[in-house]
Design a protein around this motif. Sequence first.
Motif, PDB file in Angstrom:
ATOM      1  N   PHE A 283      12.134  13.087  -3.706  1.00  0.00           N
ATOM      2  CA  PHE A 283      11.856  14.373  -3.086  1.00  0.00           C
ATOM      3  C   PHE A 283      10.417  14.495  -2.600  1.00  0.00           C
ATOM      4  O   PHE A 283       9.941  15.588  -2.327  1.00  0.00           O
ATOM      5  N   GLY A 284       9.710  13.360  -2.495  1.00  0.00           N
ATOM      6  CA  GLY A 284       8.397  13.354  -1.883  1.00  0.00           C
ATOM      7  C   GLY A 284       7.275  13.857  -2.750  1.00  0.00           C
ATOM      8  O   GLY A 284       6.225  14.265  -2.223  1.00  0.00           O
ATOM      9  N   PHE A 285       7.434  13.811  -4.095  1.00  0.00           N
ATOM     10  CA  PHE A 285       6.392  14.289  -4.984  1.00  0.00           C
ATOM     11  C   PHE A 285       5.644  13.142  -5.663  1.00  0.00           C
ATOM     12  O   PHE A 285       4.876  13.385  -6.591  1.00  0.00           O
ATOM     13  N   LEU A 286       5.854  11.918  -5.252  1.00  0.00           N
ATOM     14  CA  LEU A 286       5.197  10.768  -5.871  1.00  0.00           C
ATOM     15  C   LEU A 286       4.628   9.868  -4.792  1.00  0.00           C
ATOM     16  O   LEU A 286       5.337   9.482  -3.874  1.00  0.00           O
ATOM     17  N   GLU A 287       3.343   9.560  -4.919  1.00  0.00           N
ATOM     18  CA  GLU A 287       2.713   8.675  -3.934  1.00  0.00           C
ATOM     19  C   GLU A 287       3.174   7.243  -4.116  1.00  0.00           C
ATOM     20  O   GLU A 287       3.518   6.564  -3.158  1.00  0.00           O
ATOM     21  N   SER A 288       3.174   6.772  -5.360  1.00  0.00           N
ATOM     22  CA  SER A 288       3.672   5.428  -5.679  1.00  0.00           C
ATOM     23  C   SER A 288       3.764   5.304  -7.188  1.00  0.00           C
ATOM     24  O   SER A 288       3.087   6.023  -7.930  1.00  0.00           O
ATOM     25  N   ALA A 289       4.603   4.391  -7.645  1.00  0.00           N
ATOM     26  CA  ALA A 289       4.773   4.161  -9.077  1.00  0.00           C
ATOM     27  C   ALA A 289       3.714   3.198  -9.580  1.00  0.00           C
ATOM     28  O   ALA A 289       3.398   2.202  -8.926  1.00  0.00           O
ATOM     29  N   THR A 290       3.155   3.503 -10.743  1.00  0.00           N
ATOM     30  CA  THR A 290       2.154   2.634 -11.337  1.00  0.00           C
ATOM     31  C   THR A 290       2.843   1.532 -12.149  1.00  0.00           C
ATOM     32  O   THR A 290       3.950   1.742 -12.664  1.00  0.00           O
ATOM     33  N   PRO A 291       2.213   0.366 -12.294  1.00  0.00           N
ATOM     34  CA  PRO A 291       2.838  -0.711 -13.081  1.00  0.00           C
ATOM     35  C   PRO A 291       2.977  -0.330 -14.554  1.00  0.00           C
ATOM     36  O   PRO A 291       2.051   0.177 -15.170  1.00  0.00           O
ATOM     37  N   VAL A 292       4.152  -0.530 -15.094  1.00  0.00           N
ATOM     38  CA  VAL A 292       4.451  -0.318 -16.515  1.00  0.00           C
ATOM     39  C   VAL A 292       5.161  -1.566 -17.010  1.00  0.00           C
ATOM     40  O   VAL A 292       6.314  -1.809 -16.645  1.00  0.00           O
ATOM     41  N   PHE A 293       4.495  -2.371 -17.801  1.00  0.00           N
ATOM     42  CA  PHE A 293       5.025  -3.671 -18.182  1.00  0.00           C
ATOM     43  C   PHE A 293       5.918  -3.562 -19.414  1.00  0.00           C
ATOM     44  O   PHE A 293       5.616  -2.842 -20.364  1.00  0.00           O
ATOM     45  N   THR A 294       6.999  -4.301 -19.385  1.00  0.00           N
ATOM     46  CA  THR A 294       7.930  -4.390 -20.498  1.00  0.00           C
ATOM     47  C   THR A 294       7.653  -5.673 -21.260  1.00  0.00           C
ATOM     48  O   THR A 294       7.824  -6.763 -20.728  1.00  0.00           O
ATOM     49  N   GLN A 295       7.205  -5.522 -22.497  1.00  0.00           N
ATOM     50  CA  GLN A 295       6.949  -6.696 -23.313  1.00  0.00           C
ATOM     51  C   GLN A 295       8.258  -7.311 -23.767  1.00  0.00           C
ATOM     52  O   GLN A 295       9.233  -6.605 -24.027  1.00  0.00           O
ATOM     53  N   GLY A 296       8.276  -8.624 -23.885  1.00  0.00           N
ATOM     54  CA  GLY A 296       9.500  -9.266 -24.326  1.00  0.00           C
ATOM     55  C   GLY A 296       9.360 -10.774 -24.318  1.00  0.00           C
ATOM     56  O   GLY A 296       8.389 -11.337 -23.798  1.00  0.00           O
ATOM     57  N   ALA A 297      10.343 -11.429 -24.890  1.00  0.00           N
ATOM     58  CA  ALA A 297      10.378 -12.883 -24.970  1.00  0.00           C
ATOM     59  C   ALA A 297      11.476 -13.423 -24.070  1.00  0.00           C
ATOM     60  O   ALA A 297      12.492 -12.767 -23.837  1.00  0.00           O
ATOM     61  N   GLY A 298      11.250 -14.610 -23.536  1.00  0.00           N
ATOM     62  CA  GLY A 298      12.252 -15.268 -22.712  1.00  0.00           C
ATOM     63  C   GLY A 298      12.471 -14.597 -21.375  1.00  0.00           C
ATOM     64  O   GLY A 298      13.581 -14.645 -20.838  1.00  0.00           O
ATOM     65  N   LEU A 299      11.430 -13.994 -20.789  1.00  0.00           N
ATOM     66  CA  LEU A 299      11.569 -13.308 -19.515  1.00  0.00           C
ATOM     67  C   LEU A 299      11.679 -14.333 -18.382  1.00  0.00           C
ATOM     68  O   LEU A 299      10.846 -15.225 -18.265  1.00  0.00           O
TER      69      LEU A 299
ATOM     70  N   THR B 222       2.652   6.288 -18.531  1.00  0.00           N
ATOM     71  CA  THR B 222       2.003   6.975 -17.423  1.00  0.00           C
ATOM     72  C   THR B 222       0.529   6.642 -17.421  1.00  0.00           C
ATOM     73  O   THR B 222      -0.119   6.579 -18.451  1.00  0.00           O
ATOM     74  N   ALA B 223      -0.029   6.435 -16.234  1.00  0.00           N
ATOM     75  CA  ALA B 223      -1.396   5.958 -16.114  1.00  0.00           C
ATOM     76  C   ALA B 223      -2.385   7.022 -16.544  1.00  0.00           C
ATOM     77  O   ALA B 223      -2.193   8.205 -16.393  1.00  0.00           O
ATOM     78  N   ASP B 224      -3.507   6.574 -17.089  1.00  0.00           N
ATOM     79  CA  ASP B 224      -4.619   7.441 -17.442  1.00  0.00           C
ATOM     80  C   ASP B 224      -5.517   7.583 -16.235  1.00  0.00           C
ATOM     81  O   ASP B 224      -6.200   6.656 -15.833  1.00  0.00           O
ATOM     82  N   GLU B 225      -5.535   8.764 -15.627  1.00  0.00           N
ATOM     83  CA  GLU B 225      -6.251   8.939 -14.370  1.00  0.00           C
ATOM     84  C   GLU B 225      -7.748   8.785 -14.554  1.00  0.00           C
ATOM     85  O   GLU B 225      -8.468   8.422 -13.632  1.00  0.00           O
ATOM     86  N   SER B 226      -8.243   9.061 -15.747  1.00  0.00           N
ATOM     87  CA  SER B 226      -9.683   8.944 -15.961  1.00  0.00           C
ATOM     88  C   SER B 226     -10.162   7.521 -15.965  1.00  0.00           C
ATOM     89  O   SER B 226     -11.351   7.247 -15.852  1.00  0.00           O
ATOM     90  N   ALA B 227      -9.267   6.556 -16.075  1.00  0.00           N
ATOM     91  CA  ALA B 227      -9.651   5.141 -16.108  1.00  0.00           C
ATOM     92  C   ALA B 227      -9.276   4.462 -14.816  1.00  0.00           C
ATOM     93  O   ALA B 227      -8.831   3.336 -14.794  1.00  0.00           O
ATOM     94  N   GLY B 228      -9.430   5.139 -13.736  1.00  0.00           N
ATOM     95  CA  GLY B 228      -9.164   4.547 -12.443  1.00  0.00           C
ATOM     96  C   GLY B 228      -7.713   4.328 -12.161  1.00  0.00           C
ATOM     97  O   GLY B 228      -7.336   3.433 -11.438  1.00  0.00           O
ATOM     98  N   GLY B 229      -6.868   5.160 -12.744  1.00  0.00           N
ATOM     99  CA  GLY B 229      -5.446   5.052 -12.432  1.00  0.00           C
ATOM    100  C   GLY B 229      -4.651   4.313 -13.474  1.00  0.00           C
ATOM    101  O   GLY B 229      -3.462   4.476 -13.577  1.00  0.00           O
ATOM    102  N   ILE B 230      -5.282   3.501 -14.309  1.00  0.00           N
ATOM    103  CA  ILE B 230      -4.557   2.740 -15.313  1.00  0.00           C
ATOM    104  C   ILE B 230      -5.308   2.851 -16.624  1.00  0.00           C
ATOM    105  O   ILE B 230      -6.456   2.437 -16.730  1.00  0.00           O
ATOM    106  N   GLY B 231      -4.666   3.425 -17.627  1.00  0.00           N
ATOM    107  CA  GLY B 231      -5.327   3.588 -18.910  1.00  0.00           C
ATOM    108  C   GLY B 231      -5.366   2.300 -19.695  1.00  0.00           C
ATOM    109  O   GLY B 231      -4.632   1.362 -19.453  1.00  0.00           O
ATOM    110  N   GLU B 232      -6.250   2.272 -20.719  1.00  0.00           N
ATOM    111  CA  GLU B 232      -6.395   1.056 -21.500  1.00  0.00           C
ATOM    112  C   GLU B 232      -5.120   0.715 -22.240  1.00  0.00           C
ATOM    113  O   GLU B 232      -4.738  -0.435 -22.371  1.00  0.00           O
ATOM    114  N   ASN B 233      -4.437   1.754 -22.739  1.00  0.00           N
ATOM    115  CA  ASN B 233      -3.232   1.535 -23.514  1.00  0.00           C
ATOM    116  C   ASN B 233      -1.981   1.878 -22.739  1.00  0.00           C
ATOM    117  O   ASN B 233      -0.904   1.987 -23.304  1.00  0.00           O
ATOM    118  N   ALA B 234      -2.128   2.106 -21.420  1.00  0.00           N
ATOM    119  CA  ALA B 234      -0.951   2.359 -20.600  1.00  0.00           C
ATOM    120  C   ALA B 234      -0.345   1.041 -20.176  1.00  0.00           C
ATOM    121  O   ALA B 234      -0.748  -0.019 -20.627  1.00  0.00           O
TER     122      ALA B 234
END
Length: 772
Positions: A235-251, A193-205
């Motif tokens: 149900f209309g409670f989310l404006e949009s999903a933030t990017p959450v990257f999945t680390q992996g090999a051979g993508l 989940t994004a860190d809102e204090s860092a402009g929507g995307i946290g350093e470790n998010a």
Amino acid sequence: MELASKNKKPGLMTGQLPLPLVPVETIPIGDAAGIYEDEHGGAVFIWGNVVNTWGPGDDALRRLGAVQLVETGTARPIEVSRAFDIKPNALWRWRRDFAEFGLAGLIDAKKGPKSQRLVTEEVASYIRELRISGRTIQSIADELGISTCPVRQALGVLAPKPKVSGADRSDEVNTQDLDTTYSESDEIELVGTADESAGGIGENADVVEADLSGGGLLPIPFPVPRTRERVLARFGFLESATPVFTQGAGLARLGSLLILPTLEQTGLLRLAKKTYCSLSDGFYSLSTTILTMVFLAVCREPLAEGLTRIPPADLGRLLGLDRAPEVKTIRRKLSEIAGRNKGSEFVGALGKYHAEQDPDVMGYLYLDGHVRVYSGKRDLQKAHVTRTRIAAPATVETWATDQRGDPVFVVTSELSASLVSEIKRLLPDLKALAKDHTLTVVFDRGGWSPNLFAELVGEKIDFLTYVKGKREEEPESAFHKQSFIEDGTEYFYELADRIIYLKLTKEVDDSKTLSCRQITRRRPDGRQTQIVTSRTDASAPEVAHRMFARWRQENYFRYAREHFALDALDSYAFAKDDPSRMIPNPAKKTAQAELRKARLALSQAEAAVGIALEESKRTTMKRFKVENAELAAITTKARSEVDRLEQEVRSIATRVPLHSVRPEAALMDEERKLVTHAIRMSTYKAESALARMIAPICPMDEARALLREAFNSAGDLQIINGVLEVRIDPLSAPRRTRVLASLCEQLTSMKTCYPETNLPMRFSVKDRPGIS
């Protein structure tokens, strides 16, 4: 029972009431089943028959009875949940575990604490310091002797509740009121989940760390489901999903991320937000929708239907989501964008941004019409298709490209409009693009009009085109061999240069003529090609070279048709054509064709009379008329037919309302095509920029082929010290791999962040033994 039957007397009724089929305390489940429980255990009855029993504390068999009632269709899940006194979510989990593991899945796991230990504030501060220093989550957990979950909680990577965009949104959603389809969300924690204090995307998010003891990457990991966010969006409670990257090999197709740094230079996402602001609340945002279309174009599946040929998880990893949107979702999003009727504004903003960011290539602007053929059953107006040399139902567009051949803007041409009228209509847009620098508009003979030339010069816009019609050829003594250098390549021409005067049908500044410069090129076979321009400051070879560079625009059309679905239908929506629009009368055209045939017959009859007269010079006129009475009758009849048809043609109206000729006339949807044009134009420009970056070591044609291979290459994705590491697999040949490595170095130096995040991207090529 047989003995009792024999002793039973007819007509004698017993005084004992019949026993019930099930115990009285049985709780009914639907119409057929019931459950009975006491301190000794329980049983399930179906139509009075015991089908399942269990002893005290035997929860696995009790759960099996509940599952079997639903799986056999005996009762509905909600009825079973009420009778067994459980929540619908619990029954859903029992069915899921039974389907996956059988009866073993219904056995309780080992008793123990259900949540991770919470760390103190001091330990949490120490964990954050270690993370900033570059340590991985696994190494921090090993040092502290705890699992990775408390470490993620301390870093904010694993959050107990979703953070919903928008100040007026509620952070609490009563999942008991949700449909049971999404009931699994009660047990899933949001990851990244994004860190809102860092402009929507946290350093470790924005990262799903792989829990591996060896510290490596999981091969082709499946993205963590974003179920809770999807429920909120449903149900209309989310404006949009933030990017959450999945680390992996051979993508798969990880090389498609190569397009992002140069795509940022086109301003596509920035101007889309400025033009459309945002879409309605939901899981997929405006940026995600546009990036999906970009990645589809990069993978050479530019249409929305291309999503059916790409695994959703593969494209979802590129988007930072668990899965890509479906075809119907993309169509719905594009319909919402097109419904705002800002396609022309969006395309125009991209053109202005292109002119501002790269004014050096805007000195010459190429204008040409493009016919988009329609092959369906709708009644569309026909247009001449040059490449097939026939007239077909189509939509005509006017395209503008810069002197490198990259598209600048596109507009839908007015029906039956000539190139001359289209250039006049675009004069305000051309002036806006020119601003303070010199702009030369280049077009084909279809735009020949001395009055248009004078109007362009009056607006301080130069023109360059071919001469239309036959003109006197230049003498051989007027030609001189000259050269022009572009991008290190020297081009040679034999040119003659002189001033000519074009006659105007309408006076301009009290002048009936327009002074122009005519440059004539002579080819080795002696043919001459004449060019006319208002540019007096440019050299003759430069003018000739820029005129002949029109093939770059044609090359764009050819390439875009093949790779970017230039002529495809992005929407099956049609609008009714204006019924009051005046169009040429087809009846008059038919009458004129008959008149031409009658005139031809008359000329042939008169020629036959002339031949007969020539052959009978010594015959008297009286005898000639007698002998050729039949020819005279044919000629008289042909002349009367011509007179009749001429009168008929004059009586037919030249233009009539559209509804009187084509009542079912339709127009193709314009808005959605403009939006998809804008996305694919920007993708093409981004791809061209990549090709130019490696052009010094790789020819342009080979560069595009190399990029197509690189875009579809697999690779490893990892976040290290707040940097999104993209490591692409080697290409098919060592030479290509070296070129790709050089491109990755250049892209990394641009320090571009992934859209909607603060994660800079670093590109590299994985090592392969034997590659040097």
